[in-house]
Write a protein that holds these residues in place. Structure first.
Motif, PDB file in Angstrom:
ATOM      1  N   THR A   1      -6.250   7.601   6.881  1.00 41.56           N
ATOM      2  CA  THR A   1      -6.892   6.510   7.621  1.00 41.56           C
ATOM      3  C   THR A   1      -6.083   5.216   7.590  1.00 41.56           C
ATOM      4  O   THR A   1      -6.448   4.263   8.285  1.00 41.56           O
ATOM      5  CB  THR A   1      -8.292   6.224   7.032  1.00 41.56           C
ATOM      6  OG1 THR A   1      -8.178   5.891   5.634  1.00 41.56           O
ATOM      7  CG2 THR A   1      -9.200   7.438   7.203  1.00 41.56           C
ATOM      8  N   TYR A   2      -4.998   5.171   6.830  1.00 46.21           N
ATOM      9  CA  TYR A   2      -4.198   3.941   6.722  1.00 46.21           C
ATOM     10  C   TYR A   2      -3.727   3.424   8.082  1.00 46.21           C
ATOM     11  O   TYR A   2      -3.816   2.211   8.343  1.00 46.21           O
ATOM     12  CB  TYR A   2      -3.015   4.171   5.787  1.00 46.21           C
ATOM     13  CG  TYR A   2      -2.125   2.966   5.633  1.00 46.21           C
ATOM     14  CD1 TYR A   2      -2.510   1.884   4.838  1.00 46.21           C
ATOM     15  CD2 TYR A   2      -0.901   2.906   6.290  1.00 46.21           C
ATOM     16  CE1 TYR A   2      -1.699   0.778   4.696  1.00 46.21           C
ATOM     17  CE2 TYR A   2      -0.072   1.797   6.149  1.00 46.21           C
ATOM     18  CZ  TYR A   2      -0.477   0.733   5.356  1.00 46.21           C
ATOM     19  OH  TYR A   2       0.334  -0.376   5.225  1.00 46.21           O
ATOM     20  N   PRO A   3      -3.232   4.290   8.989  1.00 41.80           N
ATOM     21  CA  PRO A   3      -2.806   3.764  10.295  1.00 41.80           C
ATOM     22  C   PRO A   3      -3.965   3.246  11.138  1.00 41.80           C
ATOM     23  O   PRO A   3      -3.764   2.454  12.061  1.00 41.80           O
ATOM     24  CB  PRO A   3      -2.142   4.987  10.970  1.00 41.80           C
ATOM     25  CG  PRO A   3      -1.817   5.924   9.857  1.00 41.80           C
ATOM     26  CD  PRO A   3      -2.912   5.728   8.850  1.00 41.80           C
TER      27      PRO A   3
ATOM     28  N   PRO B   1       0.809  -1.234   0.000  1.00 42.11           N
ATOM     29  CA  PRO B   1       0.000   0.000   0.000  1.00 42.11           C
ATOM     30  C   PRO B   1       0.837   1.275   0.000  1.00 42.11           C
ATOM     31  O   PRO B   1       0.560   2.184  -0.798  1.00 42.11           O
ATOM     32  CB  PRO B   1      -0.862  -0.141   1.254  1.00 42.11           C
ATOM     33  CG  PRO B   1      -0.949  -1.613   1.482  1.00 42.11           C
ATOM     34  CD  PRO B   1       0.403  -2.134   1.099  1.00 42.11           C
ATOM     35  N   PRO B   2       1.870   1.407   0.873  1.00 39.01           N
ATOM     36  CA  PRO B   2       2.681   2.634   0.808  1.00 39.01           C
ATOM     37  C   PRO B   2       3.390   2.801  -0.533  1.00 39.01           C
ATOM     38  O   PRO B   2       3.490   3.933  -1.040  1.00 39.01           O
ATOM     39  CB  PRO B   2       3.695   2.448   1.946  1.00 39.01           C
ATOM     40  CG  PRO B   2       3.046   1.496   2.887  1.00 39.01           C
ATOM     41  CD  PRO B   2       2.267   0.551   2.023  1.00 39.01           C
TER      42      PRO B   2
END
Length: 205
Positions: free
Chosen positions: A53-55, A12-13
Motif C-alpha cells: 500500500t506504500y505507493p 520508509p523504504p
C-alpha cells in the motif's frame, strides 16, 4: 510530501529494508520452529500490506517508526518465544516474578492506533474525535481477537508449542493484562498523534 528532504523521503523504504534484514537474521534457528511460524504469520502479513500500500498511501515517518516497533519486538518474540526472550535484567531490576517482554510487545501493538487515526483524518473519512475513538476501539477489538486466536492455537497445538505460544507463564489474568497493555499503548499513541499527527496531516496531504 514534495517539500520533504531526500532523507525523509527515503526513510520508509530504508526502514523496510532494514527490518527485512533483521527479520531474515532472526528467522535462523529459532527456539521452536512451529511457534516461530505461528508468531511470524501476522508479521509477514502486516509487512506485506504496508509495502503493497506504500505507493497508494504514504503514512508519516513517525507512523512507520511506531509500526516498526511492534514488528521488531514480535520478531524477537517469535525467535525466542516470548516467555524466553532474554529480558532478565528488567525482571531483576524491578523484582518481577515473570518475563514481561510479552507485555512490552502488546503495548507496542497499541501504537497502530496512530496510523489508523492518521489514515482516517488525512483521507477525510472521519472527524478527529471519531478517528481517535475508532483507533482506540480498533486496537481493543484486535487485542481481544488475538487473545482468542492464542487460546485456539494453544488448544489445537497442545504440548509445549501451545504453552509457549500462549505465553501466560502461569498468570491466570494473562489475557486481561495483555489487552490492557494493548489499550494503554493505543492511548499513548493517540496522545502522541494529538500533538504531532495533525500537523503531519497538513504537511503530507
Amino acid at each position: 510530501m514534495n517539500n520533504e528532504s531526500a532523507p525523509a523521503r527515503w526513510f520508509p523504504p530504508a526502514l523496510a529494508a532494514a527490518f527485512l534484514v533483521f527479520w531474515a537474521i532472526m528467522a535462523v534457528n529459532p527456539v521452536m520452529r512451529d511457534v516461530w511460524w505461528a508468531e511470524n504469520i501476522p508479521i509477514m502479513a502486516v509487512y506485506l500490506v504496508l509495502v503493497a500500500t506504500y505507493p497508494l498511501f504514504r503514512f508519516s515517518n513517525l507512523a512507520y517508526v511506531l509500526m516498526a516497533c511492534w514488528l521488531v519486538l514480535h520478531t524477537i518474540g517469535g525467535h525466542y518465544t516470548f516467555a524466553n526472550v532474554p529480558f532478565g535484567f528488567v525482571t531483576d531490576l524491578f523484582g518481577f516474578e515473570r518475563n514481561h517482554f510479552d507485555r512490552v510487545g502488546h503495548f507496542s501493538i497499541g501504537f497502530y492506533a496512530f496510523p489508523i487515526a492518521e489514515l482516517l483524518i488525512r483521507k477525510n473519512l472521519a472527524r478527529p474525535v471519531v478517528a481517535y475513538l475508532f483507533g482506540l476501539f480498533a486496537i481493543m477489538a484486535l487485542a481481544a481477537g488475538y487473545e482468542i486466536i492464542e487460546w485456539w492455537y494453544a488448544v489445537t497445538a497442545g504440548g509445549e508449542a501451545g504453552i509457549e505460544f500462549l505465553g501466560s507463564q502461569g498468570d491466570i489474568w494473562d489475557a486481561q493484562s495483555d489487552m490492557l497493555c494493548d489499550t494503554l499503548g493505543a492511548v499513548t499513541a493517540l496522545v502522541l498523534f494529538f500533538f504531532s499527527g495533525i500537523r503531519a496531516e497538513r504537511q503530507l496531504t
